[in-house]
Scaffold this active site. Structure first.
Site, PDB file in Angstrom:
ATOM      1  N   ASP A 136       0.670  -1.193  -0.001  1.00  0.00           N
ATOM      2  CA  ASP A 136      -0.020  -0.009  -0.136  1.00  0.00           C
ATOM      3  C   ASP A 136       0.842   1.302  -0.086  1.00  0.00           C
ATOM      4  O   ASP A 136       1.463   1.368   0.884  1.00  0.00           O
ATOM      5  CB  ASP A 136      -0.925  -0.091   1.084  1.00  0.00           C
ATOM      6  CG  ASP A 136      -1.755   1.103   1.171  1.00  0.00           C
ATOM      7  OD1 ASP A 136      -1.703   2.015   0.430  1.00  0.00           O
ATOM      8  OD2 ASP A 136      -2.877   1.037   2.140  1.00  0.00           O
ATOM      9  N   ASP A 155       1.419   7.748 -10.005  1.00  0.00           N
ATOM     10  CA  ASP A 155       0.668   7.237 -11.161  1.00  0.00           C
ATOM     11  C   ASP A 155      -0.547   6.414 -10.682  1.00  0.00           C
ATOM     12  O   ASP A 155      -0.814   5.118 -10.965  1.00  0.00           O
ATOM     13  CB  ASP A 155       1.613   6.250 -12.102  1.00  0.00           C
ATOM     14  CG  ASP A 155       0.936   5.945 -13.464  1.00  0.00           C
ATOM     15  OD1 ASP A 155      -0.248   6.375 -13.998  1.00  0.00           O
ATOM     16  OD2 ASP A 155       1.412   4.704 -14.135  1.00  0.00           O
ATOM     17  N   PRO A 162     -12.165   4.514  -3.829  1.00  0.00           N
ATOM     18  CA  PRO A 162     -11.063   4.011  -2.958  1.00  0.00           C
ATOM     19  C   PRO A 162      -9.917   4.891  -3.746  1.00  0.00           C
ATOM     20  O   PRO A 162      -8.794   5.135  -2.798  1.00  0.00           O
ATOM     21  CB  PRO A 162     -10.895   2.713  -3.325  1.00  0.00           C
ATOM     22  CG  PRO A 162     -11.920   2.201  -4.412  1.00  0.00           C
ATOM     23  CD  PRO A 162     -12.901   3.431  -4.398  1.00  0.00           C
TER      24      PRO A 162
HETATM   25  N1  SPD Z   1      -9.328   8.401 -16.090  1.00  0.00           N
HETATM   26  C1  SPD Z   1      -8.180   7.508 -16.151  1.00  0.00           C
HETATM   27  C2  SPD Z   1      -7.051   8.167 -15.306  1.00  0.00           C
HETATM   28  C3  SPD Z   1      -5.941   7.233 -15.186  1.00  0.00           C
HETATM   29  C4  SPD Z   1      -4.694   7.740 -14.471  1.00  0.00           C
HETATM   30  N2  SPD Z   1      -3.777   6.553 -14.548  1.00  0.00           N
HETATM   31  C5  SPD Z   1      -3.470   5.656 -15.662  1.00  0.00           C
HETATM   32  C6  SPD Z   1      -2.437   4.905 -15.201  1.00  0.00           C
HETATM   33  C7  SPD Z   1      -1.665   4.722 -16.384  1.00  0.00           C
HETATM   34  N3  SPD Z   1      -0.126   4.036 -16.317  1.00  0.00           N
END
Ligand code: SPD
Length: 279
Positions: A136, A155, A162
Site C-alpha cells: 500500500d 501514477d 477508493p
Molecule cells: N481516467 C483515467 C485516469 C488514469 C490515470 N492513471 C493511468 C495509469 C496509467 N499508467
C-alpha cells in the site's frame, strides 16, 4: 455481435469497440479487464474506467516521467506509486543515471495481467534496477524509513471511491517526507475540465507543502475530455530547466515528449491562470 467496453466518468460515457477480451478478472481490490480495441489497440480498464491503451499510452507515461526526471539534479533514486501497467517505470528506467526505481503497487493482479497481455507497455519488468513491491503506497510513504528519493511519481487512478485517498493532503505529505531536500514530485492531476475542482484543490494542497508547484498539460485521447494534467512540485524552482545533456538521449527514444513540448506544456490557459490566482 459487436463487443463494446464502456466507461462512465463524471457524467460522460465513452465506448470502445473491441474485437476480443484478453483478460477479465477480479482482484481483491478491483475488476481488471484487458481487451483488444479497434481504435486504440490493446487497452486496460479497472473497475470500468479506461486506464491505458497501446495507441496513446506514450503521451501519458512520457509526460508523467520526463519533466520531473530531466529537471531533477542527477536523479538516482526514483519512487513510483501505482502504475501497474508498467509504462511509467519503463520510462523511468530509460534514464541511464537512475540506479534504483522502487515501484509500490497495491494490486499484484493488475501487474500479472499486464505482464501477460500488455508486454508492449511494460517492457522493463526485468530491469535489475527495478524493485517492484506489492504494498500500500499510502502506508509506505507514511511509515517507510528507507533512503529518500530524488523523484517521486504518482501514477494512480482517479480520485473516485477508493482512489480518493491518493489525492489527500496526508498522502501528499507522506510523499514529500520520502523526497530528498529539493527532490521533485510529479503526479497525474486529472482532467482540468471534468475534474476541475479536484484539479484546483490538488494545486492548493501541493502549494501548502511545496515552495514551487506547476501544473502542466497535454492530450491523452483515451481519457474523458481528452485533455490531461500533471503537476510538478518541489521546494526548489526549475520546472523549465531541463538538463539538455541528459535530455538528448531520452528524447531520441520518445514518441511525444521533447524540449519544446516541455516548455509548452507548462503554459497555462486563462481559466487555469484565473483559478490558480484565486487559490
Ligand atoms: N481516467 C483515467 C485516469 C488514469 C490515470 N492513471 C493511468 C495509469 C496509467 N499508467
Amino acid at each position: 455481435m459487436p463487443l463494446w467496453y464502456e466507461e462512465t466518468f463524471q457524467g460522460t460515457r465513452l465506448s470502445l469497440e473491441a474485437t476480443e477480451t484478453l483478460y477479465s478478472g477480479r482482484s481483491e481490490f478491483q475488476k481488471i479487464e484487458i481487451f483488444e480495441t479497434k481504435a486504440y489497440g490493446r487497452a486496460l480498464a479497472l473497475d470500468d474506467v479506461f486506464m491505458t491503451s497501446v495507441k496513446d499510452e506514450f503521451m501519458y507515461h512520457e509526460m508523467l516521467t520526463h519533466p520531473a526526471l530531466l529537471t531533477a539534479k542527477d536523479p538516482k533514486r526514483v519512487l513510483v506509486i501505482g502504475g501497474g501497467d508498467g509504462g511509467t517505470v519503463r520510462e523511468v528506467l530509460r534514464h541511464p543515471g537512475v540506479e534504483t526505481c522502487v515501484m509500490i503497487e497495491i494490486d499484484e493482479g493488475v501487474v500479472n495481467a499486464c505482464k501477460e497481455h500488455l508486454p508492449m507497455i511494460g517492457s522493463a519488468w526485468d530491469d535489475p534496477r527495478l524493485d517492484l513491491r506489492f504494498a500500500d503506497g499510502i502506508d509506505y510513504v507514511k511509515n517507510s524509513d528507507e533512503e529518500k528519493y530524488d523523484v517521486v511519481l504518482l501514477d494512480g487512478t482517479d480520485p473516485v471511491g477508493p482512489g480518493e485517498i491518493l489525492f489527500a493532503q496526508e498522502f501528499f505529505a507522506g510523499c514529500k517526507r520520502m523526497l530528498k531536500e529539493d527532490g521533485i514530485l510529479a503526479m497525474q492531476s486529472e482532467t482540468p475540465i471534468l475534474m476541475q475542482q479536484v484539479f484546483f484543490e490538488t494545486q492548493g494542497k501541493l502549494r501548502e507543502l511545496f515552495g514551487h508547484v506547476h501544473p502542466y498539460f497535454g492530450p491523452v485521447p483515451l481519457y474523458a475530455s481528452g485533455i490531461w494534467s500533471w503537476t510538478w512540485a518541489s521546494d526548489r524552482d526549475g520546472h523549465l530547466d531541463i538538463d539538455h545533456g541528459r535530455a538528448a538521449t531520452i528524447i531520441n527514444g520518445c514518441r511525444y515528449y521533447n524540449d519544446a513540448i516541455h516548455q509548452a506544456a507548462f503554459a497555462q490557459p486563462n481559466y487555469v491562470r484565473r483559478g490558480l490566482a484565486g487559490l
